[in-house]
Motif scaffolding. Structure first.
Motif, PDB file in Angstrom:
ATOM      1  N   GLU A   6       0.744  -1.329  -0.115  1.00 36.36           N
ATOM      2  CA  GLU A   6       0.226   0.265   0.312  1.00 36.36           C
ATOM      3  C   GLU A   6       0.456   0.951  -0.281  1.00 36.36           C
ATOM      4  N   SER A   7       0.184   2.003  -0.623  1.00 36.46           N
ATOM      5  CA  SER A   7       1.171   3.743  -0.238  1.00 36.46           C
ATOM      6  C   SER A   7       0.377   4.337   0.750  1.00 36.46           C
ATOM      7  N   PHE A   8       1.572   4.928   1.029  1.00 37.25           N
ATOM      8  CA  PHE A   8       0.977   5.310   2.427  1.00 37.25           C
ATOM      9  C   PHE A   8      -0.112   6.448   2.720  1.00 37.25           C
ATOM     10  N   GLN A   9      -0.996   7.197   2.139  1.00 31.56           N
ATOM     11  CA  GLN A   9      -2.191   7.267   2.714  1.00 31.56           C
ATOM     12  C   GLN A   9      -3.031   6.015   2.838  1.00 31.56           C
ATOM     13  N   GLN A  10      -2.997   5.232   1.253  1.00 33.70           N
ATOM     14  CA  GLN A  10      -3.743   3.653   1.528  1.00 33.70           C
ATOM     15  C   GLN A  10      -3.778   3.148   2.879  1.00 33.70           C
ATOM     16  N   TYR A  11      -2.278   2.959   3.406  1.00 35.02           N
ATOM     17  CA  TYR A  11      -1.726   1.828   4.662  1.00 35.02           C
ATOM     18  C   TYR A  11      -2.534   3.038   6.017  1.00 35.02           C
ATOM     19  N   ILE A  12      -2.909   3.936   6.208  1.00 29.39           N
ATOM     20  CA  ILE A  12      -3.062   4.984   7.323  1.00 29.39           C
ATOM     21  C   ILE A  12      -4.668   4.805   7.102  1.00 29.39           C
ATOM     22  N   LYS A  13      -5.907   4.600   5.557  1.00 33.09           N
ATOM     23  CA  LYS A  13      -7.088   4.532   6.035  1.00 33.09           C
ATOM     24  C   LYS A  13      -7.460   3.650   5.750  1.00 33.09           C
ATOM     25  N   MET A  14      -6.357   2.133   5.339  1.00 34.04           N
ATOM     26  CA  MET A  14      -7.123   0.552   5.748  1.00 34.04           C
ATOM     27  C   MET A  14      -7.050  -0.122   6.874  1.00 34.04           C
ATOM     28  N   TYR A  15      -6.039   0.631   7.869  1.00 33.29           N
ATOM     29  CA  TYR A  15      -5.158   0.210   9.135  1.00 33.29           C
ATOM     30  C   TYR A  15      -5.145   1.660   9.871  1.00 33.29           C
ATOM     31  N   PRO A  16      -6.545   2.104  10.313  1.00 29.10           N
ATOM     32  CA  PRO A  16      -6.443   2.972  11.148  1.00 29.10           C
ATOM     33  C   PRO A  16      -6.161   3.003  12.682  1.00 29.10           C
ATOM     34  N   VAL A  17      -6.296   1.969  13.189  1.00 28.83           N
ATOM     35  CA  VAL A  17      -5.623   1.786  14.227  1.00 28.83           C
ATOM     36  C   VAL A  17      -4.087   1.042  15.074  1.00 28.83           C
ATOM     37  N   VAL A  18      -3.849   0.471  14.189  1.00 29.53           N
ATOM     38  CA  VAL A  18      -1.935   0.254  13.368  1.00 29.53           C
ATOM     39  C   VAL A  18      -1.377   1.260  13.415  1.00 29.53           C
ATOM     40  N   SER A  19      -1.995   2.331  12.443  1.00 30.91           N
ATOM     41  CA  SER A  19      -0.831   3.263  11.838  1.00 30.91           C
ATOM     42  C   SER A  19      -1.488   4.072  13.307  1.00 30.91           C
ATOM     43  N   THR A  20      -2.265   4.544  13.904  1.00 32.72           N
ATOM     44  CA  THR A  20      -2.632   5.679  15.267  1.00 32.72           C
ATOM     45  C   THR A  20      -1.189   5.500  16.828  1.00 32.72           C
ATOM     46  N   ILE A  21      -1.659   3.448  16.810  1.00 30.81           N
ATOM     47  CA  ILE A  21      -0.567   3.090  17.839  1.00 30.81           C
ATOM     48  C   ILE A  21       0.878   3.445  17.072  1.00 30.81           C
ATOM     49  N   ILE A  22       1.061   3.298  15.800  1.00 29.13           N
ATOM     50  CA  ILE A  22       2.571   3.710  15.595  1.00 29.13           C
ATOM     51  C   ILE A  22       2.860   4.604  15.606  1.00 29.13           C
ATOM     52  N   ALA A  23       1.760   5.790  15.334  1.00 30.99           N
ATOM     53  CA  ALA A  23       1.899   7.412  15.511  1.00 30.99           C
ATOM     54  C   ALA A  23       2.428   7.749  16.635  1.00 30.99           C
ATOM     55  N   LEU A  24       1.762   7.190  17.435  1.00 35.90           N
ATOM     56  CA  LEU A  24       1.677   7.549  19.249  1.00 35.90           C
ATOM     57  C   LEU A  24       3.571   6.961  19.681  1.00 35.90           C
ATOM     58  N   ASN A  25       3.686   5.883  19.448  1.00 30.48           N
ATOM     59  CA  ASN A  25       5.203   5.678  19.827  1.00 30.48           C
ATOM     60  C   ASN A  25       6.020   6.351  19.475  1.00 30.48           C
ATOM     61  N   ILE A  26       5.960   7.097  18.021  1.00 32.62           N
ATOM     62  CA  ILE A  26       6.807   7.245  17.129  1.00 32.62           C
ATOM     63  C   ILE A  26       6.904   9.134  18.195  1.00 32.62           C
ATOM     64  N   VAL A  27       5.889   9.505  18.171  1.00 31.35           N
ATOM     65  CA  VAL A  27       5.399  10.549  18.848  1.00 31.35           C
ATOM     66  C   VAL A  27       5.858  10.579  20.095  1.00 31.35           C
ATOM     67  N   VAL A  28       5.769  10.358  20.474  1.00 33.01           N
ATOM     68  CA  VAL A  28       6.910   9.408  22.177  1.00 33.01           C
ATOM     69  C   VAL A  28       8.074   9.500  22.561  1.00 33.01           C
ATOM     70  N   TYR A  29       8.408   8.994  20.835  1.00 32.08           N
ATOM     71  CA  TYR A  29       9.412   8.585  21.119  1.00 32.08           C
ATOM     72  C   TYR A  29      10.577   9.789  21.127  1.00 32.08           C
ATOM     73  N   LEU A  30       9.977  10.841  19.912  1.00 30.91           N
ATOM     74  CA  LEU A  30      10.741  11.995  19.721  1.00 30.91           C
ATOM     75  C   LEU A  30      10.905  13.045  20.767  1.00 30.91           C
ATOM     76  N   LEU A  31       9.286  13.218  21.030  1.00 24.46           N
ATOM     77  CA  LEU A  31       9.534  14.031  22.998  1.00 24.46           C
ATOM     78  C   LEU A  31      10.873  12.952  23.844  1.00 24.46           C
ATOM     79  N   THR A  32      10.682  12.309  23.494  1.00 23.08           N
ATOM     80  CA  THR A  32      12.030  11.719  24.709  1.00 23.08           C
ATOM     81  C   THR A  32      13.382  11.816  24.172  1.00 23.08           C
TER      82      THR A  32
END
Length: 201
Positions: A6-32
């Protein structure tokens, strides 16, 4: 099955839960990575047995979003990126969430019970990700006769993951195995043929 085209946009649209969890983990890591708040994040959210015993039970959840080092988060998020979408598609959003979080939480509980050192500290989403792998193991159990090729894909992943757990240094083996077993048990319930039949009705 685990090849993502999938493209980036397709991935986010098709798998919103996985995409959200990944995004939260990355944001928290960047903050640390910010020196002034790094230790505050880890002290406030890491799974520390002594503090959990004192009533800070939320650490079993918050520690799932903390990672110590780039390779740690890279390996975990890449695993989630590969294995998560198929389970989200098969199980559905809410069932995926329960598998992911309950596997992580019960991995933390197992750590708290078995690792009796009050200073024992752990972070990372590995227990939850092992829960995903365990859920696939349950799917193999039910479909071992109708889809033998699935077993040829999943079983080596499970075996290699468990072996690497014992070979790598500084790994919370208890959380990995606890998450794996939890995911398998939940998968046995969710993927029971009569339960899956109800989803389709």
């Amino acid at each position: 099955m685990f090849i993502r085209r999938e493209s980036f946009q397709q991935y986010i649209k098709m798998y919103p839960v996985v995409s959200t969890i990944i995004a939260l983990n990355i944001v928290v890591y960047l903050l640390t990575l910010l020196p002034e708040i790094q230790m505050k994040f880890f002290y406030a959210g890491a799974s520390i047995n002594g503090l959990i015993a004192a009533g800070e039970w939320w650490r079993m959840i918050t520690s799932m979003f903390l990672h110590y080092g780039f390779l740690h988060i890279l390996f975990n998020m890449f695993s989630l990126f590969l294995f998560g979408p198929e389970l989200e598609k098969i199980a559905g959003k809410m069932r995926f969430l329960t598998i992911y979080f309950l596997a992580g939480i019960f991995g933390g509980i197992a750590t708290f019970v078995i690792q009796d050192n009050p200073l024992y500290t752990s972070v990372g989403a590995s227990g939850a990700i092992f829960g995903i792998i365990g859920a696939f193991g349950a799917l193999v159990f039910y479909m071992r006769r109708t889809m033998p090729q699935l077993r040829q894909i999943i079983l080596p992943i499970i075996v290699v993951s468990v072996i690497m757990t014992f070979l790598q240094p500084n790994i919370n083996v208890t959380s990995h195995l606890g998450g794996l077993v939890t995911g398998f048990i939940l998968g046995l319930f969710y993927f029971k043929p009569k339960n899956m039949l109800r989803w389709r009705q």
